[in-house]
Write an enzyme that holds these catalytic residues in place. Structure first.
Site, PDB file in Angstrom:
ATOM      1  N   GLY A  13       1.001  -1.216  -0.075  1.00  0.00           N
ATOM      2  CA  GLY A  13       0.230   0.021   0.127  1.00  0.00           C
ATOM      3  C   GLY A  13       1.021   1.177   0.068  1.00  0.00           C
ATOM      4  O   GLY A  13       0.758   2.109   0.785  1.00  0.00           O
ATOM      5  N   GLY A  17      -0.778   8.218  -0.140  1.00  0.00           N
ATOM      6  CA  GLY A  17      -1.277   8.437   1.496  1.00  0.00           C
ATOM      7  C   GLY A  17      -0.192   8.105   2.127  1.00  0.00           C
ATOM      8  O   GLY A  17       1.166   8.483   2.032  1.00  0.00           O
ATOM      9  N   GLY A  19       1.174   5.342   3.235  1.00  0.00           N
ATOM     10  CA  GLY A  19       2.095   4.215   2.748  1.00  0.00           C
ATOM     11  C   GLY A  19       3.135   4.898   1.492  1.00  0.00           C
ATOM     12  O   GLY A  19       4.414   4.631   1.806  1.00  0.00           O
ATOM     13  N   TYR A 148     -13.754  -1.309  11.342  1.00  0.00           N
ATOM     14  CA  TYR A 148     -12.446  -0.773  11.027  1.00  0.00           C
ATOM     15  C   TYR A 148     -11.555  -0.674  12.501  1.00  0.00           C
ATOM     16  O   TYR A 148     -10.573  -1.418  12.509  1.00  0.00           O
ATOM     17  CB  TYR A 148     -12.581   0.615  10.612  1.00  0.00           C
TER      18      TYR A 148
END
Ligand SMILES: NC(=O)c1ccc[n+]([C@@H]2O[C@H](COP(=O)([O-])OP(=O)(O)OC[C@H]3O[C@@H](n4cnc5c(N)ncnc54)[C@H](OP(=O)(O)O)[C@@H]3O)[C@@H](O)[C@H]2O)c1
Length: 241
Positions: A13, A17, A19, A148
């Site tokens: 990832g 963002g 990552g 989440y």
């Protein structure tokens, strides 16, 4: 000399963002960084003192993930540093949660992370390092983010177990736990959610992806040589005070 000079790193990832910021920071510190995502164009570019190698892999497809790590082993011989950042967060309160929501969220945030860690540590030399991107959402009970938050509690728990299991190989496993951070994931929430969250942050603003990357770099590097099984919050104090 960079703090990750000569290291082979994988960021799952790692396109944009948090990552993406981690991948770029690792490369700036001299690493050869394999950054995976589903959509980035594949290719290798120099970045800072190191190299960014973009690879297209859907992390929730475990056989594809295994094939990717096999390709890294063939090309680079090993993985010294693993960071796992790929994650999704979708709003659903208990009365609306469906199986798809559960499977998608646990499938990426927990299942993919587990099999990435398994594949990477199988080809990680002694002294390597694993950094998992958790979240302060594992403990603050934000309405609508129950699944989440539960995935991130699982991530925190994995880090404790794997730190224990991998300690004989001097492989350290730690979690970086962001609070609200200005990325596409956060942009996808409503203005109301963002405003409410920001009011709860003592430093009065959201975090930046590069601030989370700094913490991940610290945990990945030799500067954190006696730190394992730990969690480093990067949340402007939100879940700390
Ligand atoms: N932003 C926040 O406020 C915040 C707070 C706490 C924790 N976190 C955590 O930080 C991590 C990163 O979040 P973010 O805000 O940076 O998210 P983001 O902006 O949505 O970026 C996610 C990155 O992961 C990649 N990705 C998504 N699904 C993937 C998959 N199945 N396989 C491979 N790559 C995939 C995306 O690229 P593609 O779309 O091209 O695949 C993208 O590069 C997540 O684990 C999240 O839970 C974020």
């Amino acid at each position: 000399m960079g703090r990750l000079s000569g290291k082979i790193a994988v960021v799952v990832g790692g396109h944009d963002g948090i990552g993406g910021a981690i991948a770029r920071r690792f490369a700036e510190e001299g690493a050869t960084v394999y950054a995976t995502s589903r959509r980035a164009e594949e290719g290798d570019v120099g970045h800072g003192a190191g190299t960014l190698r973009a690879r297209r892999v859907d992390a929730s497809d475990v056989p594809a993930l295994a094939a990717f790590f096999e390709a890294v082993r063939n090309e680079a011989g090993r993985v010294d540093v693993l960071a796992v950042s790929a994650g999704i967060s979708e709003f659903a309160t208990l009365d609306t949660i469906g199986e798809d929501h559960f499977d998608r969220t646990f499938g990426l945030n927990v299942r993919a992370l587990l099999f990435a860690a398994k594949a990477a540590t199988a080809i990680m030399p002694d002294g390597g390092s694993v950094v998992l991107v958790g979240s302060i959402a594992d403990r603050i009970g934000t309405k609508g983010y129950g699944v989440y938050g539960a995935t991130k509690a699982a991530v925190r728990s994995f880090a404790r177990t794997w730190a224990n299991e991998l300690a004989p190989r001097n492989i350290r496993v730690n979690v970086v736990a962001p609070g609200p951070t200005d990325t596409a994931m956060m942009a996808a929430t409503s203005d109301e959610v963002r405003e409410t969250l920001t009011k709860l942050i003592p430093l009065g603003r959201m975090g930046r992806a590069d601030e989370v990357a700094s913490a991940a770099l610290f945990l990945a590097s030799e500067e954190a040589s006696f730190i394992t099984g730990a969690e480093l919050p990067v949340d402007g104090g939100m879940a700390q005070v």
